[in-house]
Structure formats: C-alpha cells, structure tokens
Design a protein around this motif. Structure first.
Motif: not given
Length: 509
Positions: A440-468
């Motif tokens: 509603v606010e942005w028209g479209q929001a950006m969603t990243a659909v991630v397949v983690p590497r085996a044995g890992t448990d990535p943190d969503p905020e860490e991934l967002r910070a990685f892109v930023r």
C-alpha cells in the motif's frame, strides 16, 4: 539450405562413424540417414500435417527431426512432464498432428492427434528391413519439391513461466544458419563425445542434435538427468564436452565434491538456460581447472545461442585484478558470428555503452515468429527479447533479467538481478530470488527469497545489512524469507510468479 542437407554432408564424410549412443543403442551416421528416410515414409503415410513427440528423447530426437523434415512437415517435441490436459491443449493447437509417444505417455495423449504411435514401435519399424538395404540418396527435395529455407522445420512451445505458452516457429534457414554460423563442419576430433542431458523439448536439445552431428561428435544421451549417473557416464563414455542448465550444474558439483571426481576426459562444459550464481561458477572452475567453461546465452526464438563467454574469458576474469575484467565472469560474453545486438531505451533509441535497456537481436538465425501471433520483428528485422541488458566497453553483454520482473518501489525501478548478485555472495546463501509484492505504501515492496547453504541459519537482518553495505539503501530488501528450494522449470528458469503468488498479501474481505 535445409536440415536434411546437414545430414547429407555428414554422410558424405564418415557414414560409419558412431553418431549416437543412447542406453544400449548405437547408431551410425549412415543409420540415421537410412532410418530417417524410412521414418519420413511412415510419417507421410499417416496423412499428418505435423509431427509431435512426447517422451524423453535419446536416439529418437535426431531421427524424428530429420524424418519430419524429409516428410516435409514441422516437428514439435513437447514437455512430457506436463499434465494430460496441458499436453492435449498444445497438441490441439497444431495442424492434424501424428503423435509419437514413449510407452508411458501413449495413454495420456491417445486420440489427441489423427494417430498415436508408440515410440518403440516406430523405432522398430525403422530398423526393418535390414539397415544394409540401400535407399535412394536424398537430394534435398521432398516429393520432388525443393525444401524452401523459409519453410517451418521445428515448432517449440515456450515454457509459459508468465503466460500462455507461445508456439515459436523456426525455419530450415533459421536452424541451418545457426548451425553453420557456430560450428565448423567435421571439426571434432575422432574421439570427441558430448553428453546431452537437456530435455528434447528445449531449443538446446534440438540445437545439440544438429550441431554435434554437423561437427562430427559422438552424441551420448542421458535421457533422465541424475547427477551421479552424469558423472559416471562422463567416465564410462570418455566424454569430452557437455552442456547443462544451472540446477544440473549445482547438483553435479555436489557429486564431484562428495566423490572427489576429477573427470579427466572432460575438456569443455557449457552452461546456460538461466543465470548461474557466480559462487557456483567459481567453485566449478576450482574443482575442474582443466575444463573450459562456456556460458551460452540464447532464446528459443533465436535458434539457441547468440552470445558466448569463452573458456579464456572465464580464466581471464577469474584471475583478474582489474575490476572491469573480473566483472566479465558475470556476463554472457560476446555475439556469435552473424548476430547483431542493440540495447534500446523505452523510446526505442539505442543507449550508450554501460547503460541499461531492452535487448534487441537481428540475424538469419533469428525467427521472432509465432504460430498464433505472427512475426514480432520490427520493420528492420529486430527481435525484442524483453531481457534487460547492458554492454561494457569491450562488447561483453550483461543480462539483468526480464523487463517484466522489474520492481517499482516508490516510483524507482529496481532490477532484481542487481540485488540477487549481491546476496548470493553471502557465505550463508546458496541461492536467492528477489521479487516485488503489492504494498500500500510503496506500490511494491522488495522481498528476498533465500535458500540457505546447508548447515547454516542466516539472520534476515544480517542479510539486509549485507546488501545495504554494497548497494544504496533503496536496494535493501524490505523483507527476507527462507525456502528449501526455489521453484524452477526443468531447464532451470526461475518461476517468479510462483513466489509472488505465495507471498502476495492476503486482502481482507
């Protein structure tokens, strides 16, 4: 020039060379010649207006390509993975088809065409009378009429990842120009062998049958891809060349790592059909340093490959200190002979080097014509790919995804590929897809659909910070979600529409 004349050229050079190995079947060039001539007779006797094949291919694919052409009919291999209603709908769009189907699909398509033939029965009929019985030499004519290069030879249905599948018409001229523009006749070494595991209904499957016969390379078919079997066949058949799609390459690399396989006979490995993550490309180069990687980009409408990133390009980019050269590892290379490329903005003007726009293609191998739509070429013969692309100063082409995939967030256009290329470099990310969902606010929001590497448990905020930290803030995903796998077609193309449907906001009644 016509498709049958490619076969006649091969027959004139080395007729007793083994051309195809599929399961326990071994077929020479002369066998293809004789069997396809008999196949043309049997097809013509049905009174059909089109030839359809539903099955896993192998030796039947080249035979049916040439038999159909000799009968003066267009040939269509269909996706055997489709459901009954989808197969019947596609068959119903073709004129008076005879349907040749593997045993397990005969019941599925029975009655959809004017006649249905079991592929095993069809193949057996080509082997009798004995192959030694001579047949009249094919002279490039069908029923006494010369084959017009503008005659449709193959019709392929697009995957329909975003809409109703379109029926792409490829003429004899399109396909023979592609073959002769990309392959030198009889250029293969006597021991060269190619492992073909791409589906028969994909343009890469049709192209592989024609180019490898023309080059003089033995074709080994793996009709149902399985990575352990693929690695085993490379060793048993002393494979020198192979072509895979991204999902196959990922699974092959996993087997190579697990088995510590070295694949000593393999000299060239081509990949294409969809974008391959750069970490996977680098890992393949590390595991197989003696193998030349080739990135081949093309479309059904262009009769397959139009640009190539060569083995030397891969090596130069992998070892480069200069950023402009290192970046080429993510490109699809430069055009093959006879193909012209342009990148245009929304107004139709050609953009300067380095700027992004829509890719247009022109050349004799380009069709741009559909059975139900007609030609979509512009007045000067240019085909609009709908792919977002750019060139660097040395003419290397970069594909940024489909124009339909562009995310419009707060009035700003964002290419998903730009964000995906960053996220996939995170050590805990195996693969990723970035999509836009209604907001509603942005028209479209950006969603990243991630397949983690085996044995890992990535943190969503860490991934967002990685892109930023690598792109400007507006390119940071609004949301990160996780999935075991990304939905793809059998040829590795991402099905973004499936993800969009899954993540679409639920509206209140």
């Amino acid at each position: 020039m016509s498709i049958p004349l490619l076969l006649e050229m091969a027959v004139s050079t080395d007729p007793e060379r083994i051309a195809i190995a599929s399961d326990d079947v071994r077929v020479t060039v002369a066998d293809i010649d004789r069997m396809s001539a008999r196949g043309a007779d049997r097809i013509a006797a049905t009174g059909a207006g089109h030839v359809v094949y539903v099955g896993t291919g192998g030796v039947l694919l080249p035979l049916l390509i040439f038999a159909s052409a000799r009968a003066g009919l267009a040939f269509t291999p269909l996706n055997y993975r489709l459901g009954e209603s989808a197969l019947r709908e596609l068959i119903g769009r073709l004129p008076d088809p005879v349907v040749i189907a593997d045993y397990e699909y005969v019941g599925v398509v029975e009655g959809a065409g004017i006649q249905t033939i079991d592929s095993a029965d069809f193949l057996a009929s080509l082997e009798t009378p004995p192959l030694e019985q001579p047949l009249p030499e094919f002279d490039g004519t069908v029923a006494g009429v010369a084959v017009d290069p503008d005659t449709v030879a193959v019709v392929l249905f697009t995957s329909g990842t975003t809409s109703r599948p379109k029926a792409v018409e490829l003429t004899h001229g399109n396909l023979t120009n592609y073959v002769m523009g990309t392959v030198d006749f009889a250029s293969a070494d006597p021991d060269d062998a190619v492992l073909i595991c791409v589906p028969p209904y994909h343009i890469a499957g049709v192209g592989a049958a024609l180019t490898n016969l023309f080059a003089g390379r033995r074709m080994v078919y793996l009709r149902q891809f399985e990575p352990v079997a693929w690695v085993r066949l490379v060793g048993e058949e002393r494979i020198t060349t192979a072509t895979v799609v991204p999902t196959m390459l990922d699974r092959i690399v996993a087997v190579i790592e697990a088995e510590e396989a070295t694949l000593p006979t393999l000299r060239n490995l081509a990949y294409g059909g969809a974008k391959v993550p750069l970490p996977l490309v680098r890992r393949t180069l590390e595991l197989l340093p003696h193998v030349g990687l080739v990135n081949a980009y093309g479309l059904t409408e262009t009769s397959s490959t139009i640009t190539i990133l060569t083995p030397q390009d891969h090596r130069d980019a992998l070892g480069a200190d200069e950023p402009a050269i290192a970046r080429r590892l993510g490109s699809v290379g430069r055009p093959v002979p006879g193909v012209e490329l342009q990148i245009r903005d929304e107004s139709g003007d050609v953009v300067p080097v380095g700027e992004t726009g829509e890719l247009f293609i022109r050349g004799p191998q380009v069709s741009g014509k559909y059975s139900d739509i007609g030609s979509v070429l512009d007045a000067d013969g240019w085909f609009p790919t709908k792919d977002v692309a750019s060139f660097d100063t040395d003419g290397y082409l970069y594909i940024g995804g489909r124009s339909d995939d562009t995310i419009i967030r707060g009035g700003e256009n964002i290419s998903p590929a730009e964000v995906e290329d960053v996220l996939v470099e995170h050590p805990q990310v195996r693969s990723v897809a970035v999509i836009g969902v209604d907001d509603v606010e942005w028209g479209q929001a950006m969603t990243a659909v991630v397949v983690p590497r085996a044995g890992t448990d990535p943190d969503p905020e860490e991934l967002r910070a990685f892109v930023r930290g690598r792109l400007r803030g507006s390119r940071t995903p609004d949301r990160v979600v996780f999935r075991d796998d990304l939905p793809t077609t059998p040829t590795g193309k991402l099905l973004r529409r499936v993800l969009v449907a899954e993540l679409r906001p639920v509206r209140a009644e």
